[in-house]
Every structure is written in C-alpha cells, then in structure tokens.
Enzyme design. Structure first.
Site, mmCIF file in Angstrom:
data_model
loop_
_atom_site.group_PDB
_atom_site.id
_atom_site.type_symbol
_atom_site.label_atom_id
_atom_site.label_comp_id
_atom_site.label_asym_id
_atom_site.label_seq_id
_atom_site.Cartn_x
_atom_site.Cartn_y
_atom_site.Cartn_z
ATOM 1 N N ASP A 1 -10.227 -7.760 6.328
ATOM 2 C CA ASP A 1 -9.057 -6.973 6.157
ATOM 3 C C ASP A 1 -9.763 -6.041 4.973
ATOM 4 O OD1 ASP A 1 -5.927 -5.828 5.848
ATOM 5 O OD2 ASP A 1 -6.846 -6.015 4.079
ATOM 6 N N ILE B 1 0.763 -1.123 0.111
ATOM 7 C CA ILE B 1 -0.272 -0.078 -0.011
ATOM 8 C C ILE B 1 0.813 1.364 0.023
ATOM 9 C CG2 ILE B 1 -0.409 0.303 2.376
ATOM 10 C CD1 ILE B 1 -2.830 0.953 -0.499
ATOM 11 N N LYS C 1 -5.639 1.518 8.139
ATOM 12 C CA LYS C 1 -6.855 0.563 8.461
ATOM 13 C C LYS C 1 -6.352 -0.847 8.612
ATOM 14 C CE LYS C 1 -7.658 -1.763 5.644
ATOM 15 N NZ LYS C 1 -7.818 -2.731 4.560
HETATM 16 P P1 NAP Z 1 2.535 -5.547 3.051
HETATM 17 O O1 NAP Z 1 2.590 -5.476 1.585
HETATM 18 O O2 NAP Z 1 2.507 -7.121 3.652
HETATM 19 O O3 NAP Z 1 3.473 -4.627 3.858
HETATM 20 C C1 NAP Z 1 3.677 -4.502 5.108
HETATM 21 C C2 NAP Z 1 4.938 -3.927 5.369
HETATM 22 O O4 NAP Z 1 5.280 -3.806 6.849
HETATM 23 C C3 NAP Z 1 6.200 -4.708 5.044
HETATM 24 O O5 NAP Z 1 7.187 -3.972 4.334
HETATM 25 C C4 NAP Z 1 6.661 -5.491 6.326
HETATM 26 O O6 NAP Z 1 7.900 -5.862 6.013
HETATM 27 C C5 NAP Z 1 6.578 -4.363 7.234
HETATM 28 N N1 NAP Z 1 6.570 -4.650 8.552
HETATM 29 C C6 NAP Z 1 6.127 -5.651 9.100
HETATM 30 N N2 NAP Z 1 6.476 -5.690 10.542
HETATM 31 C C7 NAP Z 1 7.042 -4.676 10.884
HETATM 32 C C8 NAP Z 1 7.687 -3.875 11.993
HETATM 33 N N3 NAP Z 1 7.584 -4.433 12.934
HETATM 34 N N4 NAP Z 1 8.265 -2.849 11.597
HETATM 35 C C9 NAP Z 1 8.215 -2.032 10.344
HETATM 36 N N5 NAP Z 1 7.866 -2.536 9.241
HETATM 37 C C10 NAP Z 1 7.012 -3.948 9.629
HETATM 38 O O7 NAP Z 1 1.074 -5.021 3.592
HETATM 39 P P2 NAP Z 1 0.141 -3.931 2.760
HETATM 40 O O8 NAP Z 1 -0.672 -4.669 1.684
HETATM 41 O O9 NAP Z 1 1.041 -2.859 2.246
HETATM 42 O O10 NAP Z 1 -0.874 -3.505 4.071
HETATM 43 C C11 NAP Z 1 -0.402 -2.911 5.263
HETATM 44 C C12 NAP Z 1 -1.496 -2.289 5.956
HETATM 45 O O11 NAP Z 1 -2.142 -1.417 4.687
HETATM 46 C C13 NAP Z 1 -2.736 -3.317 6.201
HETATM 47 O O12 NAP Z 1 -3.250 -2.852 7.568
HETATM 48 C C14 NAP Z 1 -3.581 -3.128 5.041
HETATM 49 O O13 NAP Z 1 -4.712 -3.599 5.491
HETATM 50 C C15 NAP Z 1 -3.524 -1.706 4.686
HETATM 51 N N6 NAP Z 1 -4.138 -1.525 3.463
HETATM 52 C C16 NAP Z 1 -3.769 -2.533 2.366
HETATM 53 C C17 NAP Z 1 -4.189 -2.180 1.095
HETATM 54 C C18 NAP Z 1 -3.668 -3.000 -0.179
HETATM 55 O O14 NAP Z 1 -4.299 -2.801 -1.148
HETATM 56 N N7 NAP Z 1 -2.781 -3.888 -0.177
HETATM 57 C C19 NAP Z 1 -5.149 -1.091 1.071
HETATM 58 C C20 NAP Z 1 -5.461 -0.153 1.689
HETATM 59 C C21 NAP Z 1 -4.879 -0.478 3.081
HETATM 60 P P3 NAP Z 1 8.407 -7.296 5.710
HETATM 61 O O15 NAP Z 1 7.484 -7.539 4.316
HETATM 62 O O16 NAP Z 1 9.998 -7.316 5.632
HETATM 63 O O17 NAP Z 1 7.968 -8.273 6.750
#
Ligand code: NAP
Length: 309
Positions: free
Chosen positions: A169, A16, A91
C-alpha cells in the site's frame, strides 16, 4: 476560457480525505464538494449519504473522487461510471488487474474521464529526475520503504487483510515514481513476502526487479519498522547518484540537495482531474499495480509473528 466548476461527490471519508483531499478541493477553485458517501464519515457543508447509490439518487454530480480502501473501490467506480460521471480513484486504483481493465473499458465506452491518482508522481522532483535520466546510464536502483504501520495507518485492519496490499500500500508509491521517471521497462524477478500469521497481506517484502532487462532494482519494504520512516529511492548512474527521499519530497544529486516545492501533490491531482474532465480525456495508468500483482504472483511467502495494532 474559464473551466466550469464541477459538482463533486467524495466516496469514503477516512484519513487521506481529512489529511489531503478536503484542503485540495477547497483551494482548487474548480470543484464544489456537494456530497459525501461513507458508512459513517461526513464533511461539514456537504450532504452526507451512506452509499454511492443513495448519493446518486438525491444529487446531480459531474464527478466523484473515490477514497475508500481498494477492495471496495471497483464496484463503486462502476456505479459512478454507469451514472455517466467522471471518476478519480485513490491509489492503488483497484484491488485486481481485471477490475482495472473493466473500469478502463467502461470509461472508454462511455467517453468518460477515469483518473488514477498517483499522488507521489505529483511531487516536485519527478519531472526533473525523469529529464535527468534520459541521458545517463542507470547502473543500479535501491528502494527503501520503511514505516511503522501503527503510526501511519492506525487501526486500518483492511490494509493487512488479503486484498489490502499490506506493505505494498505505501510501497506502490515508490513504484509509481519509478515507473514515471525511468526511461525503460521494469520487470519483477522474485519476491520474499513476510505475512503475519494472523493477517492476509505481507507486512514486509524484499523484491528484486530488473530495469531494461539487466539493471538490478532491489526493494526493501517493511511496515513493521520502529523509528523514523524512510521512503527513499536511490538511483546509481554512470554520472553520479540521484536520491529521492521522503517519498519524493526531498532530492539530491551526488549529495547536493536540490530545492523542492512542498505540499503540491493533492492540489496538482485535482487540477489534473479538472483538466482531464474539461478536455474529455482519461489518465488511468496501471503500471505500478501490475508490478505489485507480479510480486504477489512470483512471491515466496513466509509466515511471521502475529501483528496486533
Ligand atoms: P481509511 O482511513 O480507512 O478510510 C477509508 C474510508 O472509506 C473510511 O471512511 C471507510 O468507512 C470508507 N469506506 C469503506 N467502505 C466503503 C464503502 N463501501 N463506501 C463508502 N465508503 C467506504 O483509509 P485511508 O488511509 O483514508 O486510505 C484510503 C485510500 O487512500 C487507500 O487506498 C490508501 O492507499 C489511499 N491513501 C492513503 C494515504 C494515507 O496516508 N492514509 C495516503 C495516500 C493514499 P468506515 O471507516 O466507516 O468503514
């Protein structure tokens, strides 16, 4: 008077952040992205640290935007609030209600900004639908949130682990819209939760709610959906049907498609965050999180076939 620019740190550099946050920050004119904290990811032009503690030890920041999975978000937000920073959280704001309550108390006692970034509330039709519903009688509401987790969340094992929210989610986005547009109260009645035998969170759910005590609200949620995604909210009223489609990016009233300005969700979130910091306020609404928690509390769980990405 012009707002001062805010020195921003980003925590968690995943899908995101790359899809939305970086462009919104760059075009905001209100934030300078100074540093990032993530186990691996980094962003060109910003100092990269592996944790929020390392970032705060080396950088002077005004604000952080926390974009990690929800399970690790509260401890990171606590570190940031204790360091005196303004905090925006993706979120869902936290993994549990008690964490949310703790963050709200910390921010209030420090007089700091805490912002729960419900991006779907920033879609263009939300204000218009809210206004339209003030003088109509709502008769029934249906939410259809179907998507293929392999397409929209590739490899995100955290999402299907306990505490990862599973199908809630994405579906919490629908609840963030409903809790914003409805002129009354939503309450969970029952939920059927389908959890793959090798996972800890539901991949499917059928949730019944009531609006204002008796109006039926049905949520049909499925992340094991092959084919075109559907993110639709259909509100039947005494004066016709209002449909919010594509997660709020399209809307119609009695079949007549209304104009929508696209692509403004994340720019609007960062404008709002800057405005909250500037005026010393918080906006930390946990209404959608409470509904998900309630669905999990009353939900009847069945095991279904294992899921592998
Ligand atoms: P993601 O691709 O899995 O990214 C999460 C990031 O957080 C990864 O870079 C991960 O690093 C990092 N992380 C994990 N533990 C951490 C820590 N303790 N300290 C610092 N960084 C850490 O997930 P995402 O899709 O971006 O989603 C993240 C959030 O945004 C979720 O709550 C989701 O609901 C929300 N969101 C997502 C979307 C979407 O379309 N994907 C849309 C709106 C909102 P590693 O990979 O190295 O573990």
């Amino acid at each position: 008077m012009d707002q001062r620019r805010l020195r921003l740190g980003l925590v968690g550099i995943g899908k995101i952040v790359r899809d939305q946050h970086l462009a919104a920050i760059a075009q905001s004119g209100q934030f300078d992205l100074v540093a990032t904290a993530a186990p691996e990811g980094h962003v060109e032009g910003a100092a990269a640290y592996s944790s929020i503690e390392a970032m705060l030890a080396h950088e002077t920041l005004d604000a952080v935007s926390i974009c990690t999975p929800p399970g690790v978000r509260a401890p990171i937000a606590i570190v940031a609030l204790r360091a005196g920073l303004a905090v925006m959280v993706e979120k869902p704001p936290t993994a549990t209600l008690s964490q949310a309550e703790h963050l709200a108390r910390l921010a209030a006692s420090g007089g700091q900004t805490l912002f729960s970034a419900w991006h779907s509330r920033e879609t263009a039709p939300v204000d218009a639908v809210r206004a339209m519903l003030t003088d109509r009688r709502i008769e029934a509401i249906e939410v259809i949130w179907h998507e293929d987790v392999r397409e929209w969340h590739p490899g995100q094992d955290w999402l299907l682990a306990a505490g990862g929210f599973g199908v809630f989610d994405p579906a919490i986005n629908a609840l963030s819209i409903l809790t914003k547009v409805l002129p009354g109260h939503l309450a969970v009645q029952s939920a059927a939760l389908g959890v793959p035998e090798n996972r800890g969170a539901p991949i499917r759910a059928d949730v019944m709610m009531h609006f204002d005590g008796s109006v039926p609200v049905r949520l049909d949620l499925n992340m094991r959906h092959a084919g075109t995604a559907r993110w639709d909210i259909i509100i039947a009223t005494d004066r016709g049907t209002i449909e919010l489609g594509r997660g709020g990016h399209r809307w119609s009233v009695d079949g007549e498609v209304m104009p929508v300005e696209q692509g403004q969700e994340y720019p609007r979130l960062y404008r709002r965050f800057a405005e909250l910091v500037d005026t010393g306020r918080s906006d930390f609404d946990i209404g959608p999180l409470m509904l998900v928690a309630d669905a999990m509390m009353v939900g009847h769980t069945t095991r279904e076939a294992a899921f592998h990405f």
